[in-house]
Enzyme design. Structure first.
Site, PDB file in Angstrom:
ATOM      1  N   ASP A   1       0.864  -1.175  -0.020  1.00  0.00           N
ATOM      2  CA  ASP A   1       0.123  -0.138   0.054  1.00  0.00           C
ATOM      3  C   ASP A   1       0.874   1.190  -0.041  1.00  0.00           C
ATOM      4  O   ASP A   1       2.060   1.186   0.287  1.00  0.00           O
ATOM      5  CB  ASP A   1      -0.895  -0.024   1.209  1.00  0.00           C
ATOM      6  CG  ASP A   1      -1.674   1.228   1.342  1.00  0.00           C
ATOM      7  OD1 ASP A   1      -2.484   1.520   0.249  1.00  0.00           O
ATOM      8  OD2 ASP A   1      -1.990   1.695   2.605  1.00  0.00           O
TER       9      ASP A   1
ATOM     10  N   GLU B   1      -9.557  14.427   7.219  1.00  0.00           N
ATOM     11  CA  GLU B   1     -10.407  15.311   7.760  1.00  0.00           C
ATOM     12  C   GLU B   1     -10.044  15.927   8.752  1.00  0.00           C
ATOM     13  O   GLU B   1     -10.327  17.230   8.900  1.00  0.00           O
ATOM     14  CB  GLU B   1     -11.528  14.173   8.188  1.00  0.00           C
ATOM     15  CG  GLU B   1     -12.751  14.855   8.462  1.00  0.00           C
ATOM     16  CD  GLU B   1     -13.928  13.880   8.268  1.00  0.00           C
ATOM     17  OE1 GLU B   1     -13.891  13.128   9.621  1.00  0.00           O
ATOM     18  OE2 GLU B   1     -14.852  13.852   7.664  1.00  0.00           O
TER      19      GLU B   1
END
Length: 1027
Positions: free
Chosen positions: A231, A355
Site C-alpha cells: 500500500d 479530515e
C-alpha cells in the site's frame, strides 16, 4: 470503537426520536420494538428500525455500538442489547486465519513421502531376498536346524517368512524417516522468531513498537520473497496529512513550492539524510518562516500564503467564494472538537488524518469549528459585514457518509437564515461529473491546479456545494427516510441511489491539496530491495500522477527504467463512454486494454539492451480488464518482465485480487504489506503478510504474519533475518535427511550382511536415542545460530538475497546431493568397520569381535561422522555450537558407560561393552578415527573443490571478510562484477524526475510531460470499434 482494530474515532449518535429520554423514569414508561437484520459479520453496516407506537425510526451503523466499544466525549448511555453470544459481530468475525505453510515445508513433506517410498522399496526387496534365501539356502544351513524351524525361516513356507520380514523391515528401517525433524524445526523457528522480536535495529522508539513475529511458520519465507505488494498511504508515507495548498475560485493559494521543484538532486544522492528528506523540503522551508503561527508548526497545517492568512482573504477578488470554501471545510466532516479546559485550545478527533487536516486548516484561516451536538454544529467564523468573528450555528439535517464506492461525503445543513445547503467534498473525478451547467465556472482552472498538485505528490479533493429549496429538500428527505427504514438486503444500494438524486447539479468552489510525507528511510529501503532482485508493486487509490511522483521520490522508479503506461483515461475512452451503450463500452475498453498489453510485450521483446529494466504503471480500470480470463495470460507474461509495478485507483478488493493473481501466475513467494483495514485482504492473500502499526490502527497488524513499525525495517527483516532463516532451515533439513539416511542405511547394510535375518546391528536403546540425544542439539544450534555472513555484509551486498529467491540452498540438486552423501558415507563407514574387524583378534585373549562390539563400534563411528559432518558445513561458530557438537559426542560415551552398568537383562548387548571390551582395544580407537576420516572425505573433497573453483557469493564475501578486505574498494567492485546472480537495477532516479520537471512549459500538465517522456503504450488508433 475499536472492535475492528482501528484507533481512529467512530462517530455514534442516538436516534433523533429518543434524544430527550435521559433518565430511568423515562425508560420505565417506554414501549418500543426493534426490527433488524439477522446476525452477520458486517462491521460497518446495520439495517433496522425502532418502532415506538406508530412511529418508525431508522437504525443504522451510527446507532449501533459494537462489543468492546469505548465511550469518548460521553459519560454514559442507555441502550438495548440486540445480539449476544455467538450472534455478536465479534463472534461472527471470529473466523480462523488463512492457513499458510512455507514452500520449504511443502517440499519437505514431499521428501518425506519419497523416503517412505524408499522405506517400502528396500523393505520389499529385503523381504523378497529373504524369501529366496529361505527357499534355496536355508536347507543347507544346518546350524539353523531347518527340520525344526519356525515360520520365520521355514523353507516350506517362504512367502509367509517374507511377509513377516516385511513387517520387521518396516519397523527396523523406520529410522530413515526423520520424525523428530518436525519437532526440531518448531523449536528452531520459535527461537528465530524471538531473535526477530528482540532485534533493536527494528525497534521504533517514537511509538515504543518493536518488530513482532506473530507466527513462526513462515520465517524462511522471508528469505525467498520474489514480489512485494505494498500500500502507499501509511505504508510508504506517514499518513500524517498536512494542508499545504488549495485552489479557490480558479486561483491557487499556498506559496510553498512543489517538492520536486525545490529538490535539487543531480544524479544519485551522496548521503542518506538528504535522500530521506527528499519529500520534506517544502515543509522545512515553511517551518522557518513565521507567518501567522509565530513560527510554531501546527500539526495538520503546513500552509503559507499572505493572501489568505490573518483574514487577508477579505481583500481578494472573490471573498464570498473563499468564505464559502472554508465554511464547507469547517462543516462537511464528522470530527469531534475537544477543548482543553486549562488552555482553552481546541483539538479535533477525526475518522481520518485528511479530515482532521481540513478542519485544522479552516480553523487557522478563520473558521473555527468549536462545538458539535446531535443535530447541530457551531462555527466561529469571520463575518464579512461586521469585520469580526461571530459564532454561527448550523443545523445538521442529513449526513451522507463517505465510502470507498461513493468516494465523496456530503452534509445537508440549515443556517441561521433558514437557507438549506448541501456541502460536498470528494474525489475530483466524482465531483466534476456531478457539476451542473452553472457550476463549471472554475472547472478548467481547478483541473489545471489539481494536475499540478498531483504532479507534486499531493493528495487532492474537490469541494462543491448546492443551495436547496425547502420543497426540494422535503421531497428528497421523505424518500431518504424511506430508504433508511427499508429492511431489504439492497438497503445500501437504495441509499446510494437516493443520495445521487440530491448530489447533482453541484457548483464547484475549489480543491484542496494535503501532503502525506514519506516515512524515513523508504527510498533507501526500496533501492536496497530492488538491488536484491525483489519486484515491487505499489497498489494505491491515488491518481496516476500522484502515485508516479511518489514512485520517483521513494526510488521505486529509478534512473534508466523503461516506463510502460497502460491507461483507459484518454479521449477515445471518453468518446466511447459518452455513447451510453454499456455492452459496447465494455467491449471497447477490453480491446483497448488488450492492444496496450500486446504493444507493451512487443516493446519489451524488441528491447536490444539486455540490461534494461521495465516499470509498469496501470490504472484500476485497465486492471479490471487485464485480470479478466481473456487477458490474464498476456498480462502475466507482461508483469513477469517488469521490476516495478504501480497500480493506481485500485479498491481494497482489487488489492486482494492482484495479490492472488501475482501469487498464482508467477508461482513465487509474494509479500503483502499495509497498515489499514483496506489492506487486510492483500495481507491475508499474500504468502507472507506484514502489517505496519501506524496511524490507521491495528487491524492490518492483527491480520498479519509479521508486524513492524516502519516500512524501512523491511530491509533488515528480509535481507538479514529472512536470508538467515532461509539458509538455516534449508541446511538444517538437508542435514537432517543426511544423518537419518546415513544411520538408516547402516542398518540396511547389516541386514544384507546378515542375509536379511531381521537382526539389528545396534542395541535398541542406541537406535531410540540417536535422534533424541546424540544428534539433535547440534542441528538445532545450526538452525538458530548459523550465519553465512554477518548482518552488516548482508545489507552491504543485497544481491546475496537472490540465493533465496532462486532457492539455491533447497533445490532438488542440493537435496539429492545431501541424500547421496548420506548413502555414500554410510557405505564407507559400514564397509570399513566390518572389514577391518574381519576375523582378526580384537581382545588381548585372542577373541574376535561379536555383534555387541561391532554394533557399538559402528554406532560410535556414525555418531562421530554425522556430527563432524556438521563441522564441515558450519560457517559461523560460537561456543554454543561447539558445546552442542562435542557435547553430543561426549554424551554418547557417558551413556554407553552408564548403560553398561545395568544388569544384562536390561542392557543386553551393551553390558560393560565399552569399558571392558572397546575402550581397552587400540583397534577400536583406530577404526573410529579411520572410519570418521574416510566417511567425511567425499564431503571434504567436494567442498574444497567447490570453494576453490566455483565459489558462490557468500563464500567469497565471507573469506575476504575474514581477511579484513571487506572495506577494500577494489575488492568490493570485483565482488559486484562477478556475482553469481546478476540483478539489473538502477540507482535512485530523482535526477531523471528533475529532468522531466525542467522542461515544464507554461501550464503544461504533468500527464502530458510524463507520458511523453515515458515509453507509453496507447490504444491502437486503427481499432475498428467505433463509437
Amino acid at each position: 470503537m475499536n472492535l475492528d482494530g482501528e484507533t481512529n474515532l467512530k462517530l455514534k449518535r442516538s436516534s433523533e426520536y429518543t434524544m430527550d429520554l435521559d433518565d430511568d423514569e423515562d425508560f420505565d414508561l417506554l414501549e418500543a420494538k426493534i426490527i433488524c437484520e439477522d446476525p452477520n459479520p458486517l462491521l460497518y453496516s446495520f439495517i433496522g428500525k425502532l418502532m415506538i407506537v406508530d412511529h418508525k425510526e431508522p437504525l443504522g451503523a451510527e446507532q449501533i455500538l459494537l462489543r468492546d466499544s469505548k465511550l469518548k466525549n460521553t459519560e454514559y448511555i442507555y441502550g438495548a442489547v440486540i445480539f449476544s453470544g455467538h450472534d455478536t459481530k465479534v463472534m461472527q468475525n471470529a473466523t480462523p486465519p488463512p492457513s499458510k505453510r512455507s514452500a520449504i515445508e511443502k517440499r519437505m513433506d514431499l521428501i518425506i513421502y519419497m523416503l517412505f517410498a524408499v522405506l517400502f522399496l528396500i523393505s520389499f526387496l529385503g523381504s523378497v531376498a529373504l524369501g529366496v534365501y529361505t527357499q534355496r539356502w536355508t536347507p543347507t544351513w544346518w546350524y539353523l536346524k531347518p527340520d525344526e524351524s519356525n515360520f520365520f525361516y521355514n523353507p516350506d513356507t517362504p512367502l509367509i517368512a517374507a511377509l513377516f520380514h516385511l513387517i520387521t523391515a518396516l519397523v527396523l528401517y523406520g529410522y530413515l524417516i526423520p520424525i523428530s525433524l518436525y519437532v526440531s524445526i518448531e523449536v528452531v523457528k520459535v527461537a528465530q522468531a524471538m531473535f526477530i522480536n528482540q532485534d533493536l535495529e527494528m525497534y521504533y522508539e517514537e511509538t515504543d513498537t518493536p518488530a513482532r513475529a506473530r507466527t513462526s511458520n513462515l520465517n524462511e519465507e522471508l528469505g525467498q520473497v520474489d514480489t512485494i505488494l505494498t500500500d502507499k498511504t501509511g505504508t510508504l508515507t506517514c499518513n500524517q496529512m498536512e494542508f499545504v495548498k488549495c485552489s479557490i475560485a480558479g486561483i491557487s493559494y499556498g506559496e510553498n513550492g512543489f517538492k520536486f521543484e525545490t529538490t535539487t538532486v543531480l544524479g544519485q544522492e551522496k548521503d542518506v539524510p538528504a535522500q530521506r528528506n527528499f519529500m520534506h523540503t517544502a515543509s522545512e522551508l515553511i517551518n522557518e518562516v513565521k507567518c501567522g503561527t509565530g513560527g510554531v508548526h501546527i500539526k495538520g497545517f503546513n500552509f503559507r500564503d499572505g493572501r489568505l492568512m490573518n483574514n487577508c482573504w477579505v481583500q481578494e477578488e472573490n471573498p464570498s467564494v473563499i468564505e464559502l470554501f472554508f465554511r464547507i471545510l469547517s462543516i462537511c466532516h464528522t470530527a469531534i472538537p475537544d477543548e482543553d479546559e486549562a488552555s482553552g485550545e481546541i483539538s479535533y478527533e477525526a475518522e481520518s488524518p485528511d479530515e482532521a487536516a481540513f478542519v485544522v486548516a479552516a480553523r487557522e484561516l478563520g473558521f473555527e469549528f468549536s462545538k458539535r451536538t446531535q443535530s447541530s454544529l457551531v462555527v466561529k467564523e469571520f463575518d464579512l459585514a461586521s469585520g469580526r468573528k461571530v459564532a454561527r450555528t448550523y443545523e445538521l439535517l442529513d449526513l451522507l457518509e463517505f465510502s470507498s464506492a461513493r468516494k465523496r461525503m456530503s452534509v445537508v445543513v440549515k443556517d441561521e437564515e433558514n437557507n438549506i445547503f448541501l456541502f460536498c467534498k470528494g474525489a475530483d473525478s466524482v465531483i466534476f461529473e456531478r457539476l451542473g451547467k452553472n457550476g463549471k465556472e472554475y472547472e478548467e482552472a481547478t483541473k489545471a491546479h489539481l494536475s499540478k498538485y498531483a504532479d507534486a505528490g499531493f493528495r487532492t479533493l474537490a469541494v462543491a456545494y448546492k443551495k436547496l429549496e425547502l420543497s426540494e429538500y422535503e421531497s428528497w428527505s421523505s424518500e431518504f427516510l424511506k430508504a433508511k427504514i427499508y429492511m431489504g438486503l439492497d438497503r445500501d444500494t437504495k441509499l446510494d441511489e437516493i443520495s445521487e438524486l440530491i448530489e447533482r447539479d453541484l457548483i464547484l468552489v475549489g480543491a484542496t491539496a494535503v501532503e502525506d510525507k514519506l516515512q524515513e528511510g523508504v527510498p533507501r529501503c526500496i533501492d536496497k530491495l530492488a538491488q536484491a532482485g525483489i519486484k515491487i508493486w505499489v497498489l494505491t487509490g491515488d491518481k496516476m500522477e500522484t502515485a508516479v511522483n511518489i514512485g520517483f521520490a521513494c526510488s521505486l522508479l529509478r534512473q534508466g527504467m523503461r516506463q510502460i503506461v497502460i491507461t483507459l483515461e484518454n479521449e477515445n475512452t471518453k468518446t466511447v463512454e459518452a455513447s451510453g451503450n454499456k455492452e459496447f463500452i465494455n467491449k471497447f475498453l477490453q480491446e483497448s486494454t488488450r492492444q496496450q498489453i500486446a504493444s507493451a510485450r512487443q516493446q519489451i521483446g524488441g528491447e536490444k539492451d539486455k540490461t534494461a529494466v521495465f516499470a509498469l504503471i496501470i490504472d484500476g480500470k485497465s486492471l479490471n480488464f487485464a485480470l479478466s480470463m481473456d487477458l490474464r495470460d498476456d498480462f502475466k507474461q507482461l508483469i513477469i518482465k517488469c521490476s516495478s509495478v504501480i497500480s493506481c485507483r485500485v479498491s481494497p478488493k482489487q488489492k486482494a485480487m492482484i495479490t492472488r493473481f501475482v501469487k498464482e501466475s508467477t508461482g513465487n513467494i509474494t509479500l503483502g504489506i499495509g497498515d489499514g483495514a483496506n489492506d487486510v485482504g492483500m495481507i491475508q492473500e499474500a504468502d507472507v503478510g506484514i502489517g505496519i502499526s501506524g496511524v490507521e490502527g491495528m487491524q492490518a497488524t492483527m491480520a498479519s504474519d509479521f508486524s513492524i513499525a516502519q516500512f524501512c525495517f523491511l530491509e533488515r527483516l528480509l535481507l538479514v533475518h529472512g536470508s538467515w532463516c532461509y539458509k538455516r532451515i534449508a541446511v538444517m533439513i538437508c542435514y537432517f535427511f543426511y544423518k537419518n539416511i546415513h544411520f538408516g542405511f547402516t542398518i540396511f547394510y547389516y541386514e544384507v550382511y546378515a542375509a536379511f535375518s531381521g537382526q539389528a546391528a545396534y542395541n535398541d536403546w542406541y537406535m531410540s536415542l540417536f535422534n533424541v540425544f546424540f544428534t539433535s542439539l547440534p542441528v538445532i544450534a545450526l538452525g538458530v545460530l548459523e550465519q553465512d555472513v554477518v548482518a552488516r555484509l548482508k545489507l552491504q551486498f543485497p544481491h546475496l538475497y537472490q540465493q533465496g529467491i532462486k532457492n539455491l540452498h533447497f533445490g532438488w540438486s542440493r537435496i539429492l546431493g545431501w541424500m547421496g552423501n548420506g548413502i555414500i558415507s554410510s557405505l564407507i563407514v559400514f564397509y570399513f568397520t566390518v572389514n577391518i574387524f574381519g576375523h582378526q583378534a580384537f581382545r588381548k585373549g585372542g577373541q574376535v569381535s561379536g555383534l555387541a562390539v561391532l554394533g557399538t563400534t559402528l554406532y560410535t563411528s556414525v555418531i562421530w561422522t554425522v556430527n563432524c559432518q556438521l563441522v564441515l558445513f558450519t560457517r559461523h561458530f560460537t561456543w554454543v555450537q561447539h558445546a552442542c557438537i562435542w557435547g553430543s559426542i561426549l554424551l554418547w560415551y557417558i551413556f554407553v558407560i552408564a548403560y553398561g552398568f545395568f544388569p544384562p537383562t536390561i542392557s543386553t548387548t551393551a553390558y560393560k561393552v565399552f569399558l571392558e571390551i572397546c575402550a581397552p582395544s587400540p583397534l577400536y580407537w583406530f577404526i573410529v578415527l579411520l572410519v570418521c576420516i574416510a566417511g567425511l572425505l567425499p564431503s571434504f573433497i567436494y567442498k574444497a573443490f567447490q570453494n576453490t573453483f566455483y565459489p558462490i557469493d557468500d563464500q567469497i564475501i565471507q573469506e575476504f571478510s575474514h581477511q579484513r578486505k571487506d572495506s577494500d574498494s577494489t575488492w568490493l567492485s570485483k565482488v559486484m562484477e562477478n556475482k553469481t546472480f546478476q540483478v539489473n537495477v538502477g540507482v535512485t532516479a530523482k535526477a531523471q524526475q528533475k529532468a522531466f520537471q525542467s522542461d515544464r512549459v507554461g501550464s503544461k500538465s504533468f500527464t502530458a510531460r510524463f507520458l511523453g517522456s515515458a515509453n507509453k503504450v496507447v490504444p491502437d488508433s486503427s481499432n475498428n470499434l467505433e463509437p
